[in-house]
Design a protein around this motif. Structure first.
Motif, mmCIF file in Angstrom:
data_model
loop_
_atom_site.group_PDB
_atom_site.id
_atom_site.type_symbol
_atom_site.label_atom_id
_atom_site.label_comp_id
_atom_site.label_asym_id
_atom_site.label_seq_id
_atom_site.Cartn_x
_atom_site.Cartn_y
_atom_site.Cartn_z
ATOM 1 N N ARG A 1 -40.694 24.362 6.605
ATOM 2 C CA ARG A 1 -38.901 24.404 5.775
ATOM 3 C C ARG A 1 -38.381 24.081 7.049
ATOM 4 O O ARG A 1 -38.499 25.204 7.952
ATOM 5 C CB ARG A 1 -39.691 25.456 4.963
ATOM 6 N N TYR A 2 -37.286 23.846 6.685
ATOM 7 C CA TYR A 2 -36.537 23.640 7.195
ATOM 8 C C TYR A 2 -35.673 24.637 6.808
ATOM 9 O O TYR A 2 -35.426 25.525 6.802
ATOM 10 C CB TYR A 2 -35.107 22.250 6.858
ATOM 11 N N TYR A 3 -33.783 24.848 8.609
ATOM 12 C CA TYR A 3 -33.651 26.126 8.413
ATOM 13 C C TYR A 3 -32.433 26.079 7.725
ATOM 14 O O TYR A 3 -31.933 24.696 7.103
ATOM 15 C CB TYR A 3 -33.032 26.552 9.750
ATOM 16 N N LEU A 4 -32.164 26.558 6.749
ATOM 17 C CA LEU A 4 -31.070 27.550 5.278
ATOM 18 C C LEU A 4 -29.689 27.617 6.128
ATOM 19 O O LEU A 4 -29.755 28.337 6.937
ATOM 20 C CB LEU A 4 -31.371 27.808 4.189
ATOM 21 N N ARG B 1 -40.494 27.603 9.421
ATOM 22 C CA ARG B 1 -39.617 27.690 9.475
ATOM 23 C C ARG B 1 -39.399 27.175 10.288
ATOM 24 O O ARG B 1 -39.759 27.816 11.487
ATOM 25 C CB ARG B 1 -38.582 28.395 8.938
ATOM 26 N N GLY B 2 -38.449 25.564 10.025
ATOM 27 C CA GLY B 2 -37.636 25.677 11.834
ATOM 28 C C GLY B 2 -38.344 23.851 11.994
ATOM 29 O O GLY B 2 -38.070 23.630 11.463
ATOM 30 N N ARG B 3 -38.138 23.447 13.279
ATOM 31 C CA ARG B 3 -37.572 21.732 13.336
ATOM 32 C C ARG B 3 -39.601 21.427 13.646
ATOM 33 O O ARG B 3 -40.516 21.774 13.872
ATOM 34 C CB ARG B 3 -38.017 21.228 15.030
ATOM 35 N N VAL B 4 -39.600 20.629 12.557
ATOM 36 C CA VAL B 4 -41.091 20.225 12.095
ATOM 37 C C VAL B 4 -41.450 19.879 13.669
ATOM 38 O O VAL B 4 -42.812 20.111 13.675
ATOM 39 C CB VAL B 4 -40.983 18.437 11.467
ATOM 40 N N ARG B 5 -41.611 18.825 14.483
ATOM 41 C CA ARG B 5 -41.801 18.747 15.616
ATOM 42 C C ARG B 5 -42.722 19.930 16.384
ATOM 43 O O ARG B 5 -43.697 20.210 16.594
ATOM 44 C CB ARG B 5 -41.052 17.700 16.670
ATOM 45 N N ASP B 6 -41.471 20.739 16.382
ATOM 46 C CA ASP B 6 -41.406 21.686 17.099
ATOM 47 C C ASP B 6 -42.700 23.020 16.762
ATOM 48 O O ASP B 6 -44.140 23.305 17.356
ATOM 49 C CB ASP B 6 -40.841 22.909 17.362
#
Length: 144
Positions: free
Chosen positions: A41-44, A88-93
């Motif tokens: 999930r992306y950071y909000l 939560r975070g950057r998908v790749r990482d």
């Protein structure tokens, strides 16, 4: 080559691609492999937090887990060999960190045929393929 621990990286906002990745992971896992289904999930942005319902984070995660569970069942995954979770975070990482932490043998993700813009700008799938410490299976679909 048998794979014992597989990370299936999915995006719940792309159901056709998510189903394809989970089905691909199920096929490769066979009857012995463990499948870990991950949605990042992306950071909000904090400046938007006051605009969101107080339970937005919990509802977003619950909805994602519910969708992934349904797709895992649809793919015939054995619940004793399947874990479903979000980060939560950057998908790749986050996908790469998860693969390293779980000592995964394989990452499975789905992607539609790349467009010219994604070839020029890159994509999460491309970044994972290029930076993964383990093999990556990209399941191609016609979904766009």
């Amino acid at each position: 080559m048998p794979y014992a621990t597989i990370i299936a990286a999915v995006d719940v906002n792309e159901p056709d691609l998510a189903r394809a990745a989970i089905a691909g992971a199920a096929e490769v896992a066979g009857t012995d492999g463990a499948v870990h289904i991950l949605y990042v999930r992306y950071y909000l942005p904090t400046r938007y937090s006051e605009l969101l319902a107080s339970d937005f984070d919990e509802r977003e995660e619950a909805d994602a887990l519910s969708d992934m569970q349904a797709w895992a069942t649809e793919a015939g995954l054995d619940s004793t060999r399947t874990q479903i979770f979000t980060r939560r975070g950057r998908v790749r990482d986050e996908v790469i960190i998860e693969a390293e932490q779980r000592k995964a043998d394989l990452i499975v993700l789905a992607s539609h045929q790349p467009s010219l813009s994604s070839r020029l700008l890159g994509s999460n799938a491309s970044a994972i393929v290029h930076q993964s410490p383990v093999s990556v299976l990209v399941v191609r679909t016609d979904a766009k």
